[in-house]
Write a protein that holds these residues in place. Structure first.
Motif, PDB file in Angstrom:
ATOM      1  N   ASP A 163       0.815  -1.223   0.000  1.00 18.24           N
ATOM      2  CA  ASP A 163       0.000   0.000   0.000  1.00 18.24           C
ATOM      3  C   ASP A 163       0.848   1.274   0.000  1.00 18.24           C
ATOM      4  O   ASP A 163       0.417   2.318   0.513  1.00 18.24           O
ATOM      5  CB  ASP A 163      -0.958   0.031   1.200  1.00 18.24           C
ATOM      6  N   SER A 164       2.033   1.211  -0.583  1.00 17.50           N
ATOM      7  CA  SER A 164       2.889   2.396  -0.648  1.00 17.50           C
ATOM      8  C   SER A 164       2.455   3.294  -1.802  1.00 17.50           C
ATOM      9  O   SER A 164       1.772   2.863  -2.745  1.00 17.50           O
ATOM     10  CB  SER A 164       4.350   1.983  -0.833  1.00 17.50           C
ATOM     11  N   LEU A 165       2.846   4.553  -1.713  1.00 20.97           N
ATOM     12  CA  LEU A 165       2.514   5.530  -2.744  1.00 20.97           C
ATOM     13  C   LEU A 165       3.235   5.173  -4.039  1.00 20.97           C
ATOM     14  O   LEU A 165       4.410   4.820  -4.032  1.00 20.97           O
ATOM     15  CB  LEU A 165       2.937   6.919  -2.270  1.00 20.97           C
ATOM     16  N   ARG A 166       2.520   5.250  -5.153  1.00 20.18           N
ATOM     17  CA  ARG A 166       3.143   4.988  -6.450  1.00 20.18           C
ATOM     18  C   ARG A 166       2.693   6.045  -7.453  1.00 20.18           C
ATOM     19  O   ARG A 166       1.628   6.656  -7.330  1.00 20.18           O
ATOM     20  CB  ARG A 166       2.775   3.599  -6.975  1.00 20.18           C
ATOM     21  N   ILE A 167       3.498   6.250  -8.479  1.00 17.95           N
ATOM     22  CA  ILE A 167       3.184   7.194  -9.540  1.00 17.95           C
ATOM     23  C   ILE A 167       2.290   6.506 -10.574  1.00 17.95           C
ATOM     24  O   ILE A 167       2.646   5.447 -11.109  1.00 17.95           O
ATOM     25  CB  ILE A 167       4.461   7.704 -10.221  1.00 17.95           C
ATOM     26  N   ARG A 168       1.139   7.100 -10.849  1.00 21.90           N
ATOM     27  CA  ARG A 168       0.302   6.661 -11.963  1.00 21.90           C
ATOM     28  C   ARG A 168       0.677   7.446 -13.232  1.00 21.90           C
ATOM     29  O   ARG A 168       1.053   6.869 -14.239  1.00 21.90           O
ATOM     30  CB  ARG A 168      -1.183   6.870 -11.638  1.00 21.90           C
ATOM     31  N   HIS A 169       0.565   8.748 -13.132  1.00 18.31           N
ATOM     32  CA  HIS A 169       0.910   9.616 -14.259  1.00 18.31           C
ATOM     33  C   HIS A 169       1.855  10.715 -13.768  1.00 18.31           C
ATOM     34  O   HIS A 169       1.659  11.264 -12.685  1.00 18.31           O
ATOM     35  CB  HIS A 169      -0.337  10.268 -14.853  1.00 18.31           C
ATOM     36  N   ALA A 170       2.837  11.026 -14.574  1.00 21.60           N
ATOM     37  CA  ALA A 170       3.734  12.152 -14.305  1.00 21.60           C
ATOM     38  C   ALA A 170       4.355  12.542 -15.634  1.00 21.60           C
ATOM     39  O   ALA A 170       5.275  11.890 -16.121  1.00 21.60           O
ATOM     40  CB  ALA A 170       4.812  11.779 -13.293  1.00 21.60           C
ATOM     41  N   TYR A 171       3.816  13.593 -16.240  1.00 22.00           N
ATOM     42  CA  TYR A 171       4.314  13.958 -17.561  1.00 22.00           C
ATOM     43  C   TYR A 171       4.130  15.448 -17.814  1.00 22.00           C
ATOM     44  O   TYR A 171       3.397  16.145 -17.106  1.00 22.00           O
ATOM     45  CB  TYR A 171       3.610  13.154 -18.653  1.00 22.00           C
ATOM     46  N   MET A 172       4.818  15.933 -18.866  1.00 23.05           N
ATOM     47  CA  MET A 172       4.682  17.308 -19.330  1.00 23.05           C
ATOM     48  C   MET A 172       4.381  17.279 -20.824  1.00 23.05           C
ATOM     49  O   MET A 172       4.773  16.331 -21.525  1.00 23.05           O
ATOM     50  CB  MET A 172       5.958  18.099 -19.057  1.00 23.05           C
ATOM     51  N   THR A 173       3.652  18.296 -21.301  1.00 27.57           N
ATOM     52  CA  THR A 173       3.319  18.377 -22.720  1.00 27.57           C
ATOM     53  C   THR A 173       3.656  19.763 -23.242  1.00 27.57           C
ATOM     54  O   THR A 173       3.512  20.763 -22.529  1.00 27.57           O
ATOM     55  CB  THR A 173       1.826  18.099 -22.965  1.00 27.57           C
ATOM     56  N   TYR A 174       4.096  19.812 -24.477  1.00 30.77           N
ATOM     57  CA  TYR A 174       4.347  21.075 -25.171  1.00 30.77           C
ATOM     58  C   TYR A 174       4.114  20.846 -26.653  1.00 30.77           C
ATOM     59  O   TYR A 174       4.704  19.927 -27.248  1.00 30.77           O
ATOM     60  CB  TYR A 174       5.774  21.562 -24.939  1.00 30.77           C
ATOM     61  N   ASP A 175       3.258  21.672 -27.226  1.00 23.57           N
ATOM     62  CA  ASP A 175       2.911  21.544 -28.633  1.00 23.57           C
ATOM     63  C   ASP A 175       2.363  20.127 -28.871  1.00 23.57           C
ATOM     64  O   ASP A 175       1.392  19.745 -28.241  1.00 23.57           O
ATOM     65  CB  ASP A 175       4.134  21.851 -29.498  1.00 23.57           C
ATOM     66  N   ASP A 176       2.992  19.341 -29.734  1.00 19.41           N
ATOM     67  CA  ASP A 176       2.513  17.985 -30.032  1.00 19.41           C
ATOM     68  C   ASP A 176       3.308  16.907 -29.303  1.00 19.41           C
ATOM     69  O   ASP A 176       3.167  15.716 -29.619  1.00 19.41           O
ATOM     70  CB  ASP A 176       2.590  17.730 -31.544  1.00 19.41           C
TER      71      ASP A 176
END
Length: 427
Positions: A163-176
């Motif tokens: 039950d530890s914390l985990r990353i589901r989404h972690a991202y950056m977007t620019y243009d396409d």
């Protein structure tokens, strides 16, 4: 202002030295009062403009907030605000899951484990499991620049180890472009029939991978998405040399009908050998009526087990770490969701996966009860939302796995029979 002073001086001189009549004096006094009233109105207007520049009024909440941060609770779900020139939106849910297992796997979670369901006669019956580990917290952000918006997402839950914390989404977007971790470009959830189970059922996948992605939108209805992904293949002997290459074409035929075709290539490498794994997929979503939605998804994969859940290991090696044979399989998932009204909806779904009967591949397994010949699951659920933030669901699922073992028929079959329940508060 100077005109007002001159008028005032003139009135004063007129009263003192000109000997004007009493009526004329009254007229001058009235004019003076009017001009003082105009001056007061000008001062009040100036003060109002200064307040507008220093303080932002939140009309929806009917309260004053700090000048640096503007709270917006009506634009979208979650808590939205701006700070330092960037827009932020905090969202998430508190989720409680419980499952009663009549038959199935002996693992510790209430989520789907059909690929390891205990074979007939083994222990895996009458178990109650519960968890809040699917509780989720997310943050969307966006900054406007002279060359377009820079945006991103951070989302976590507690489905990590113990039950530890985990990353589901972690991202950056620019243009396409997109850089970071999000849904795999190959194993997308767009065409999955709705389930209560957080891991999905046979033929479904909720894979998230670190990736670099580029989207080319040909027109409002058609897009090509290319990505280099790290599938994080945990199979023994696997040494990643190159990322997986994935491609996806999406097309909307009409407002109620869309499809997505995908492809995947990945070089599987050990210390001594390498072999190319590949896969294709085709999904569709069709709104039969505004209240009835049909979803279907198909996969064919050869040599990989990292993208699609419940599949056998992708390849086998000999004592010298040479890749000798690969596993190929086909899977399909189909479901219909019916929205009865604003508060009630339900889904009926079915998933099936079948592995190739490759005797050379099977020859490398001492215990063939660990290798599934085919797996299927069927489920039905209902969701109830009495008010907007709350949602309650109940679901029954039944499935079976058939192994390649040569034992009696009874010991080749594992069954999964569960009743799942969920309660969620979304914000």
């Amino acid at each position: 202002m100077n005109k007002l002073k001159l008028n005032t001086l003139a009135v004063a001189l007129g009263l003192s030295f000109s000997g004007v009549t009493h009526a004329a004096a009254n007229s001058e006094v009235t004019q003076l009062r009017n001009e003082v009233s105009q001056l007061r109105a000008m001062i009040e207007q100036l003060q109002t403009e200064q307040k507008k520049q220093a303080i932002v009024y939140d009309v929806q909440a009917t309260k004053v907030v700090a000048p640096v941060v503007k709270v917006d609770t009506t634009a979208r779900k979650g808590l939205g605000f701006t700070a330092g020139g960037a827009e932020f939106n905090i969202y998430g849910n508190v989720r409680a899951d419980a499952g009663y297992q009549f038959e199935g796997a002996t693992g510790g979670t209430p989520y789907n484990q059909i690929a390891t369901a205990e074979l007939s006669g083994d222990n895996g019956k009458d178990r109650l499991r519960s968890t809040l580990s699917a509780t989720r917290l997310g943050l969307d952000f966006k900054t406007a620049t002279q060359k377009g918006d820079v945006a991103g997402k951070i989302e976590v839950d507690f489905l990590g180890s113990n039950d530890s914390l985990r990353i589901r989404h972690a991202y950056m977007t620019y243009d396409d472009w997109l850089i970071g971790q999000t849904w795999s470009n190959f194993a997308v959830p767009d065409y999955m029939a709705e389930t209560i189970d957080a891991m999905g059922y046979v033929g479904q996948s909720v894979k998230r991978t670190p990736q670099v992605r580029y989207t080319n939108k040909f027109n409002p209805n058609t897009s090509l998405i290319m990505a280099l992904e790290d599938p994080k293949d945990a199979q023994a002997d696997m040494k990643m040399r190159l990322p997986a290459l994935t491609a996806r074409v999406t097309h909307k035929f009409a407002d109620n009908f869309s499809i997505g075709a995908r492809a995947m290539l990945h070089d599987k490498k050990t210390n001594e050998d390498n072999e190319m794994a590949w896969g294709v997929g085709l999904g569709a979503k069709y709104d039969i009526t505004p209240s009835t939605t049909l979803k279907a998804d198909y996969y064919h994969v050869d040599g990989d087990s990292s993208f699609i859940y419940n599949s056998n290991q992708g390849f086998v090696t000999d004592a010298n770490k040479n890749i000798k044979e690969t596993n190929a399989f086909d899977s399909i998932n189909v479901g219909v969701t019916q929205k009865f009204n604003q508060q009630w909806r339900g889904t009926l779904g079915f998933g099936y996966m079948k592995a190739d009967n490759n005797k050379d591949y099977l020859g490398y397994f001492t215990d063939k009860t660990k290798v599934n010949k085919d797996i299927w699951q069927g489920w039905g659920n209902v969701f109830y939302s009495p008010v907007q933030p709350l949602s309650f669901g109940l679901e029954y699922v039944y499935g079976e796995r058939q192994t390649f073992s040569t034992a009696t028929m009874d010991s080749k079959t594992g069954k999964d029979s569960r009743l799942n329940a969920v309660a969620m508060y979304n914000f």
